[in-house]
Design a protein around this motif. Structure first.
Motif, PDB file in Angstrom:
ATOM      1  N   UNK A  39      98.593  45.425  66.637  1.00 11.42           N
ATOM      2  CA  UNK A  39      98.082  45.852  67.752  1.00 11.42           C
ATOM      3  C   UNK A  39      98.726  46.923  68.425  1.00 11.42           C
ATOM      4  N   UNK A  40     100.164  46.974  68.466  1.00 18.96           N
ATOM      5  CA  UNK A  40     100.812  47.779  69.340  1.00 18.96           C
ATOM      6  C   UNK A  40     101.015  49.048  68.763  1.00 18.96           C
ATOM      7  N   UNK A  41     100.608  50.254  69.408  1.00 16.99           N
ATOM      8  CA  UNK A  41     100.819  51.498  68.708  1.00 16.99           C
ATOM      9  C   UNK A  41     102.361  52.068  68.472  1.00 16.99           C
ATOM     10  N   UNK A  42     103.221  51.372  69.132  1.00 19.58           N
ATOM     11  CA  UNK A  42     104.733  51.448  69.199  1.00 19.58           C
ATOM     12  C   UNK A  42     105.151  50.767  67.873  1.00 19.58           C
ATOM     13  N   UNK A  43     104.554  49.809  67.625  1.00 20.42           N
ATOM     14  CA  UNK A  43     104.744  48.879  66.494  1.00 20.42           C
ATOM     15  C   UNK A  43     104.732  49.750  65.096  1.00 20.42           C
ATOM     16  N   UNK A  44     103.609  50.744  65.037  1.00 18.85           N
ATOM     17  CA  UNK A  44     103.457  51.782  63.986  1.00 18.85           C
ATOM     18  C   UNK A  44     104.542  52.549  63.943  1.00 18.85           C
ATOM     19  N   UNK A  45     105.128  53.048  64.904  1.00 20.69           N
ATOM     20  CA  UNK A  45     106.580  53.683  64.727  1.00 20.69           C
ATOM     21  C   UNK A  45     107.379  52.966  64.145  1.00 20.69           C
ATOM     22  N   UNK A  46     107.846  51.884  64.590  1.00 22.02           N
ATOM     23  CA  UNK A  46     108.573  50.914  64.131  1.00 22.02           C
ATOM     24  C   UNK A  46     108.675  50.717  62.671  1.00 22.02           C
ATOM     25  N   UNK A  47     107.382  50.350  62.193  1.00 27.44           N
ATOM     26  CA  UNK A  47     107.201  49.906  60.722  1.00 27.44           C
ATOM     27  C   UNK A  47     107.383  51.147  60.143  1.00 27.44           C
ATOM     28  N   UNK A  48     106.870  52.562  60.690  1.00 22.25           N
ATOM     29  CA  UNK A  48     106.779  53.788  59.860  1.00 22.25           C
ATOM     30  C   UNK A  48     108.186  54.133  59.290  1.00 22.25           C
ATOM     31  N   UNK A  49     109.247  53.355  60.025  1.00 20.11           N
ATOM     32  CA  UNK A  49     110.817  53.816  59.658  1.00 20.11           C
ATOM     33  C   UNK A  49     111.022  53.281  58.201  1.00 20.11           C
ATOM     34  N   UNK A  50     110.192  52.198  57.824  1.00 22.93           N
ATOM     35  CA  UNK A  50     110.304  51.633  56.355  1.00 22.93           C
ATOM     36  C   UNK A  50     109.815  52.801  55.313  1.00 22.93           C
ATOM     37  N   UNK A  51     109.015  53.551  55.521  1.00 20.00           N
ATOM     38  CA  UNK A  51     108.038  54.383  54.720  1.00 20.00           C
ATOM     39  C   UNK A  51     108.917  55.637  54.393  1.00 20.00           C
ATOM     40  N   UNK A  52     108.672  56.038  52.988  1.00 22.13           N
ATOM     41  CA  UNK A  52     109.146  57.290  52.824  1.00 22.13           C
ATOM     42  C   UNK A  52     107.893  58.295  52.500  1.00 22.13           C
ATOM     43  N   UNK A  53     107.964  59.623  52.086  1.00 21.82           N
ATOM     44  CA  UNK A  53     106.979  60.279  51.794  1.00 21.82           C
ATOM     45  C   UNK A  53     105.929  60.556  52.746  1.00 21.82           C
ATOM     46  N   UNK A  54     106.329  60.629  54.304  1.00 20.99           N
ATOM     47  CA  UNK A  54     105.244  60.481  55.039  1.00 20.99           C
ATOM     48  C   UNK A  54     104.139  61.480  54.963  1.00 20.99           C
ATOM     49  N   UNK A  65      98.379  56.073  63.627  1.00 22.05           N
ATOM     50  CA  UNK A  65      98.181  55.972  61.985  1.00 22.05           C
ATOM     51  C   UNK A  65      99.418  56.775  61.624  1.00 22.05           C
ATOM     52  N   UNK A  66     100.071  56.047  60.461  1.00 23.62           N
ATOM     53  CA  UNK A  66     101.140  56.608  59.673  1.00 23.62           C
ATOM     54  C   UNK A  66     100.821  56.305  57.967  1.00 23.62           C
ATOM     55  N   UNK A  67     100.444  57.281  57.194  1.00 24.41           N
ATOM     56  CA  UNK A  67     100.483  56.856  55.867  1.00 24.41           C
ATOM     57  C   UNK A  67     101.686  57.360  55.083  1.00 24.41           C
ATOM     58  N   UNK A  68     102.402  56.664  54.169  1.00 22.35           N
ATOM     59  CA  UNK A  68     103.419  56.923  53.545  1.00 22.35           C
ATOM     60  C   UNK A  68     103.508  55.881  52.269  1.00 22.35           C
ATOM     61  N   UNK A  69     104.831  55.980  51.714  1.00 17.99           N
ATOM     62  CA  UNK A  69     105.242  54.726  50.642  1.00 17.99           C
ATOM     63  C   UNK A  69     106.099  54.038  51.097  1.00 17.99           C
ATOM     64  N   UNK A  70     106.019  52.602  50.379  1.00 16.85           N
ATOM     65  CA  UNK A  70     106.883  51.872  50.659  1.00 16.85           C
ATOM     66  C   UNK A  70     107.273  51.183  49.321  1.00 16.85           C
TER      67      UNK A  70
END
Length: 293
Positions: A39-54, A65-70
């Protein structure tokens, strides 16, 4: 209009000048098959830190929205804001990105199936769903009207559960009819395993009245929450309240996608307690979903 042979008009399929879909501002090539919704746009930023190859990091209004790899998996993390009305926007635009050719404005011949897992917060309604519990919406019940604006909903609804709800809840909210949608069973098995409890989740159309909260306005059915807590069907109880699971399950099923909502309980509606510092407690749920999606 037959959209299989007639292009979808610009007023219906709105494409921005840069080739992105109207609200989400994503382009078709930026969308992964596996999508984590929050729900929260800020949570996308937080989860995005788990991703690589953004590949992209896009914001518009409440949609981030953030698209990358985990762990080698291509994922899109997307915020939807609050409520089933926003879910209607998000699911329709995700499906358009996946299954409509933007150049011809026609549906693609071979449908692309998306996997949608929503991570949310909720209020617990049972002794087995206290604060800190992770709950999966094996069945999602909608106290909203989002799916009823679309045809042929009976093919994805759990009609016996709906009948039991109307009977056991002695339903008295005029103009509103609860609907029930099963989550995708294979996706549910994969995500929940043995550390996320399963139950019936109610998705309401509001945070206050529809969830039995009364500040200065009286409720139409003051006993509704007590009836919800006592409800039982096919060995399942209603475990929690939130606001998006049912519309997500319904629209995804109608469009041929797989969907599931999992929530962290942050409010005990029976015990009347609340964890306002809940953000740390949801991290464990996020990590489970990233590993299993």
């Amino acid at each position: 209009m037959d959209t299989k042979t007639n292009p979808i008009p610009p007023s219906e399929l709105i494409i921005n000048s840069d080739g992105s879909i109207f609200h989400l501002h994503l382009k078709p090539e930026q969308l992964a098959d596996r999508i984590v919704l929050v729900g929260d746009p800020d949570r996308v930023t937080m989860i995005g830190k788990y991703l690589s190859d953004i590949e992209c990091d896009v914001c518009n209004r409440e949609f981030h929205s953030i698209t990358g790899r985990y762990a080698g998996k291509r994922l899109t993390i997307l915020s939807h804001g609050i409520g089933g009305d926003n879910i209607d926007i998000v699911v329709n635009e995700l499906d358009a990105l996946a299954n409509i050719d933007f150049s011809t404005r026609l549906p693609r011949e071979t449908p692309r199936v998306l996997t949608l897992v929503r991570i949310g917060t909720c209020g617990g309604l049972q002794p087995w769903s206290p604060i800190g519990t992770y709950v999966a919406a094996e069945r999602a019940v909608g106290f909203d009207g989002v799916p009823y604006f679309y045809a042929d909903t009976e093919r994805v609804r759990d009609l016996p559960l709906e009948a039991a709800l109307r009977s056991q809840l002695s339903w008295r909210i005029d103009g509103l009819r609860p609907y029930a949608i099963p989550a995708d069973p294979k996706l549910t098995d994969r995500i929940t395993q043995d550390d996320i409890v399963r139950g019936i989740t109610i998705a309401t159309c509001s945070f206050y009245g529809a969830q039995g909260r009364s500040l200065r306005l009286p409720l139409a059915d003051p006993d509704l929450n007590a009836k919800v807590e006592a409800f039982e069907f096919d060995g399942r109880q209603i475990g929690n309240f939130e606001m998006e699971s049912a519309s997500l399950a319904a629209l995804a099923a109608l469009l041929g996608h797989r969907a599931l909502t999992v929530c962290c309980v942050i409010a005990g509606r029976v015990a009347k307690n609340m964890n306002v510092d809940y953000k740390a407690s949801i991290v464990g749920l996020i990590e489970k979903v990233l590993e299993r999606i």
